[in-house]
Enzyme design. Structure first.
Site, PDB file in Angstrom:
ATOM      1  N   LYS A  87     -80.945 -14.967   6.039  1.00 28.01           N
ATOM      2  CA  LYS A  87     -82.090 -14.911   5.186  1.00 28.01           C
ATOM      3  C   LYS A  87     -83.216 -15.916   5.412  1.00 28.01           C
ATOM      4  O   LYS A  87     -84.426 -15.476   5.413  1.00 28.01           O
ATOM      5  CB  LYS A  87     -81.776 -14.669   3.696  1.00 28.01           C
ATOM      6  N   GLU A 109     -87.872 -10.256  -4.527  1.00 24.66           N
ATOM      7  CA  GLU A 109     -86.946  -9.480  -5.178  1.00 24.66           C
ATOM      8  C   GLU A 109     -85.460  -9.844  -4.591  1.00 24.66           C
ATOM      9  O   GLU A 109     -85.331 -10.593  -3.586  1.00 24.66           O
ATOM     10  CB  GLU A 109     -87.071  -7.915  -4.776  1.00 24.66           C
ATOM     11  N   SER A 376     -73.510 -12.634   9.527  1.00 21.76           N
ATOM     12  CA  SER A 376     -74.764 -12.864   9.085  1.00 21.76           C
ATOM     13  C   SER A 376     -74.679 -13.992   7.670  1.00 21.76           C
ATOM     14  O   SER A 376     -75.584 -14.661   7.485  1.00 21.76           O
ATOM     15  CB  SER A 376     -75.017 -11.464   8.292  1.00 21.76           C
TER      16      SER A 376
HETATM   17  C1  PLP Z   1     -78.574  -9.943   2.329  1.00 23.74           C
HETATM   18  C2  PLP Z   1     -77.650 -10.054   3.191  1.00 23.74           C
HETATM   19  C3  PLP Z   1     -77.067  -8.993   3.972  1.00 23.74           C
HETATM   20  C4  PLP Z   1     -77.742  -7.461   4.074  1.00 23.74           C
HETATM   21  O1  PLP Z   1     -78.912  -7.695   4.265  1.00 23.74           O
HETATM   22  P1  PLP Z   1     -79.567  -7.147   5.823  1.00 23.74           P
HETATM   23  O2  PLP Z   1     -81.203  -7.061   5.589  1.00 23.74           O
HETATM   24  O3  PLP Z   1     -79.079  -5.625   6.164  1.00 23.74           O
HETATM   25  O4  PLP Z   1     -79.391  -8.179   6.896  1.00 23.74           O
HETATM   26  C5  PLP Z   1     -76.026  -9.012   4.989  1.00 23.74           C
HETATM   27  N1  PLP Z   1     -75.425 -10.366   5.183  1.00 23.74           N
HETATM   28  C6  PLP Z   1     -75.726 -11.363   4.309  1.00 23.74           C
HETATM   29  C7  PLP Z   1     -74.889 -12.649   4.338  1.00 23.74           C
HETATM   30  C8  PLP Z   1     -76.762 -11.265   3.317  1.00 23.74           C
HETATM   31  O5  PLP Z   1     -77.040 -12.285   2.423  1.00 23.74           O
END
Ligand code: PLP
Length: 396
Positions: A87, A109, A376
């Site tokens: 993020k 948000e 992620s």
């Molecule tokens: C917010 C989040 C996501 C989902 O958001 P995308 O926009 O689909 O990437 C995925 N993994 C983590 C660790 C997140 O914080």
């Protein structure tokens, strides 16, 4: 992509009230100017490297590879970034853009609170005011992240409309932005919403595949055969895919949250179960009920719990360039535990959806195939929820 109207095939566009038009036009003009400005890009790269800890590692998961006995698996470690997920890539880009535009206030948000924390972090760093809109239900579920945002100096506004979750927080943010565009930038958290947001967020997240491609060429001397990423709104997935889209031999796989299963009503797998619609300023696929109303969605992973998907993914699905698979809660929890034990890496439960598909896919591929799985985010935030899922009650 996109075209001049912000469309990816039939998806995307700007389905917004007249009152938001000026804000969106101002943002598009500023972005078109700064995206090619060497000074802007130098500052952003410095922030990403010095503050967020980039480039993130491309790690060869040797134990996992040997255990699964098929394709060679690399992990793109977005979990190692400051604030614990991808993020921050987008947030630092948008905060810098907002500063250049003369804005002094960020609104955002948040669902689970990850994007809210990242935005509050950037606001602290830039000395900006910050207001985060968060569904009241989510505030209660994610009390620790509410505390974090406040600690970082942000105001957290609980949203009580609708189901009091993420989609309602997005709606509230758009409403707030229309009333105050002079000093305020809406720092949107995924590749969704009206044009130019899906493009801006994609470009800032594309650093993931820009790095992974160079790292892969250095380590293996060739491109990977598969790139896997979890998919909520789709920002880490599009960032992971972007620089491979033209390389047709690279298979791109987005992993959606099936929740309790795509044949149940408790799911968030938008491409697998959704229908074409218009919501939150864009045309795309959405989970809808029989009347075309946005359906309540469910996943064990709060970060994947959004009833839509970014328009570029909808188009990649339509054209067949990317494939979207559904992964259940149970499979994701198993993968969460598997990666923790196998590699000593506790992934976010969102990321565990991509790991789960890798666990299924890798053994079916020969050993000369290569796969990159984007992690992620890190899973510390999920430990209590996963313990609860396994019937153990630990204190948060
Ligand atoms: C917010 C989040 C996501 C989902 O958001 P995308 O926009 O689909 O990437 C995925 N993994 C983590 C660790 C997140 O914080």
């Amino acid at each position: 992509m996109p075209d001049s109207k912000g469309r990816f095939g039939i998806h995307g566009g700007q389905y917004i009230p007249e009152t938001l038009m000026n804000a969106v036009i101002e943002l598009e003009e500023a972005y078109n100017h700064y995206k090619n400005d060497p000074e802007f890009n130098k500052e952003l790269t410095e922030l990403l490297n010095e503050y967020a800890g980039r480039p993130s590692n491309l790690y060869y998961a040797e134990k996992m590879t040997k255990d699964l006995g098929g394709a060679k698996i690399y992990l793109k470690r977005e979990d190692l970034n400051h604030t614990g997920s991808h993020k921050i890539n987008n947030v630092l880009g948008q905060a810098l853009l907002a500063k250049k535009m003369g804005k002094t206030r960020l609104i955002a948000e948040t669902g689970a609170g990850q994007h809210g924390v990242a935005t509050a972090t950037a606001a602290a760093l830039f000395g900006m005011e910050c207001v985060v809109f968060m569904g009241k239900v989510d505030c209660e579920r994610q009390a620790l992240n509410v505390y974090r945002m406040k600690l970082l100096g942000a105001d957290v506004v609980p949203v009580t409309s609708g189901t009091a979750t993420l989609k309602d927080a997005v709606s509230e943010c758009m409403r707030e932005w229309t009333t105050r565009i002079d000093d305020t930038h809406y720092c949107l958290g995924s590749v969704m919403g009206p044009h130019p947001f899906p493009t801006i967020v994609r470009d800032f997240q594309a650093v993931i595949s820009r790095e992974s491609k160079a790292q892969m060429l250095e380590k293996e001397g060739r491109l990977p055969d598969y790139v896997l990423a979890c998919c909520g709104g789709g920002s880490n997935a599009i960032g992971s895919f972007y620089h491979y889209i033209e390389d047709k031999e690279v298979n791109l796989i987005g992993c959606e949250a099936a929740g309790r299963g795509i044949d149940t009503f408790e799911t968030a797998a938008t491409i697998n179960t959704g229908k074409l619609g218009i919501f939150h300023g864009m045309k795309s696929y959405f989970c809808q009920d029989e009347y075309g109303q946005i359906a309540p969605v469910y996943s064990i992973s709060a970060g994947l719990d959004y009833p839509g998907i970014g328009p570029e993914h909808a188009n990649l699905h339509d054209t067949g360039r990317a494939q979207y698979v559904a992964v259940t809660d149970e499979e994701a929890v198993n993968a969460f535990e598997y990666l923790s034990r196998m590699e000593g890496i506790i992934p976010a439960i969102e990321s565990a959806h991509a790991v789960a598909h890798a666990i299924k896919l890798a053994p079916t591929l020969s050993k000369d195939k290569i796969m990159v799985v984007t992690i992620s985010g890190r899973g510390d935030k999920d430990c209590a929820a996963i313990a609860r899922y396994r019937g153990e009650d630990i204190n948060e």
